[in-house]
Design a protein around this motif. Structure first.
Motif, PDB file in Angstrom:
ATOM      1  N   GLY A 182       0.826  -1.218   0.000  1.00  0.00           N
ATOM      2  CA  GLY A 182       0.000   0.000   0.000  1.00  0.00           C
ATOM      3  C   GLY A 182       0.852   1.255   0.000  1.00  0.00           C
ATOM      4  N   VAL A 183       1.938   1.244   0.787  1.00  0.00           N
ATOM      5  CA  VAL A 183       2.833   2.415   0.807  1.00  0.00           C
ATOM      6  C   VAL A 183       3.553   2.527  -0.539  1.00  0.00           C
ATOM      7  N   LEU A 184       4.064   1.405  -1.037  1.00  0.00           N
ATOM      8  CA  LEU A 184       4.812   1.439  -2.314  1.00  0.00           C
ATOM      9  C   LEU A 184       3.932   1.961  -3.446  1.00  0.00           C
ATOM     10  N   ASP A 185       2.672   1.540  -3.460  1.00  0.00           N
ATOM     11  CA  ASP A 185       1.723   2.038  -4.470  1.00  0.00           C
ATOM     12  C   ASP A 185       1.613   3.551  -4.416  1.00  0.00           C
ATOM     13  N   ARG A 186       1.451   4.054  -3.182  1.00  0.00           N
ATOM     14  CA  ARG A 186       1.194   5.487  -3.030  1.00  0.00           C
ATOM     15  C   ARG A 186       2.433   6.348  -3.248  1.00  0.00           C
ATOM     16  N   CYS A 187       3.620   5.779  -3.045  1.00  0.00           N
ATOM     17  CA  CYS A 187       4.838   6.602  -3.211  1.00  0.00           C
ATOM     18  C   CYS A 187       5.557   6.269  -4.515  1.00  0.00           C
ATOM     19  N   ASP A 188       4.934   5.448  -5.332  1.00  0.00           N
ATOM     20  CA  ASP A 188       5.570   5.024  -6.601  1.00  0.00           C
ATOM     21  C   ASP A 188       6.947   4.425  -6.379  1.00  0.00           C
ATOM     22  N   GLY A 189       7.098   3.731  -5.274  1.00  0.00           N
ATOM     23  CA  GLY A 189       8.345   3.002  -5.028  1.00  0.00           C
ATOM     24  C   GLY A 189       9.518   3.851  -4.575  1.00  0.00           C
ATOM     25  N   VAL A 190       9.250   5.143  -4.255  1.00  0.00           N
ATOM     26  CA  VAL A 190      10.335   6.029  -3.798  1.00  0.00           C
ATOM     27  C   VAL A 190       9.891   6.732  -2.513  1.00  0.00           C
ATOM     28  N   LEU A 191      10.628   6.482  -1.437  1.00  0.00           N
ATOM     29  CA  LEU A 191      10.241   7.002  -0.127  1.00  0.00           C
ATOM     30  C   LEU A 191      11.433   7.746   0.475  1.00  0.00           C
TER      31      LEU A 191
END
Ligand code: NAI
Length: 257
Positions: free
Chosen positions: A54-63
């Motif tokens: 869910g986080v990866l989806d929302r940040c497009d894999g860049v955090l």
């Protein structure tokens, strides 16, 4: 503006951290059981996967940042769940999001452990077999020696293991350009502390103990440190644990640090 994931974002220290980050202009992706951008139960494998994806989806894999706050207190009757969320769930999230942090800008993560992490030595930690084998069904029996206080045993052991897990990642994460530190609060006024204070096993100790700074911490005081640790002024701070407890640790163990 950077993008920061915060677990436990719906309450207490996590909510205060999310608010502080948003007020500073950052984008926050909150993870929690409910009332969050990413609803997920970190006690079990499916929920951990849902949280990371869910986080990866929302940040497009860049955090750019991660603050891992989600946790349960020692009052919870299901003692296995305490270690499942506080240790196994947290480690799954930080490891699952590490590849995204590597791609971030001046990325950093903060894990909220506890001053309870210092209440036992790693060599005495009853969870080592569960951790080494990954077999979470071993947790309840491993902490049974705590008797009526096995919730506190599970809590301290889980937090001790969490701080060790962070320190063990310092070499790899540092080499990858991602800073990683723990904050170890003492008593902080949150729903978790209120529930623990109402528990007959732990209430008297919480109510009766006075720190050198004679009050509980405020969630925003922990959030302030977490935000400092995420930011550029903490560029050389890595692999460290910061006790924020109004002086209790210094009072009880002045020669141990
Ligand atoms: P809190 O109860 O206000 O917030 C904890 C959050 O974690 C809640 O929003 C809850 O829904 C979430 N959470 C619990 N189980 C979860 C699960 N299975 N999956 C996803 N989210 C889950 O508590 P507080 O005090 O803000 O705690 C934050 C962290 O600080 C915890 O890791 C706690 O152990 C730690 N801490 C708190 C202290 C205190 O005195 N309040 C002292 C030392 C450490």
């Amino acid at each position: 503006m950077s993008t920061v994931a915060v677990t436990g974002s719906a309450s207490g220290i996590g909510a205060a951290t999310a608010t502080r980050l948003r007020d500073a202009g950052h984008r926050v992706i909150g993870v929690d059981l409910r009332s969050a951008d990413v609803p997920a139960d970190l006690a079990a494998t499916e929920g951990r996967t849902a949280a990371v994806e869910g986080v990866l989806d929302r940040c497009d894999g860049v955090l750019d940042g991660l603050v891992a706050c989600a946790g349960l207190g020692p009052h919870v009757d299901d003692v296995a769940r305490i270690a499942q969320v506080n240790y196994f769930g947290t480690v799954a999230v930080i490891d699952g999001l590490f590849p995204a942090l590597r791609k971030g800008t001046a990325a950093a993560a903060v894990v909220v452990s506890s001053v309870a992490s210092t209440h036992l030595k790693w060599e005495e930690n009853p969870l080592t077999e569960a951790i080494e084998t990954g077999d979470e069904s071993l947790i309840a029996e491993a902490v049974a020696a705590g008797g009526d206080y096995r919730g506190q045993f599970a809590y301290a052991a889980g937090k001790n293991a969490l701080t060790v897990a962070v320190r063990r990642r310092a070499a790899e994460w540092g080499a990858a350009g991602v800073r990683l530190n723990t904050v170890a609060p003492g008593s902080v006024d949150t729903p978790l502390l209120a529930a623990t204070a109402e528990d007959p096993r732990y209430g008297e100790a919480i109510r009766g103990f006075t720190a050198p700074i004679p009050r509980h911490g405020r969630p925003d005081e922990i959030a302030a440190l977490a935000c400092y640790l995420l930011g550029p002024d903490a560029g050389f701070v890595h692999g460290a644990q910061f006790v924020v407890d109004g002086g209790i640790d210094a009072l009880l163990r002045p020669t141990v640090f």
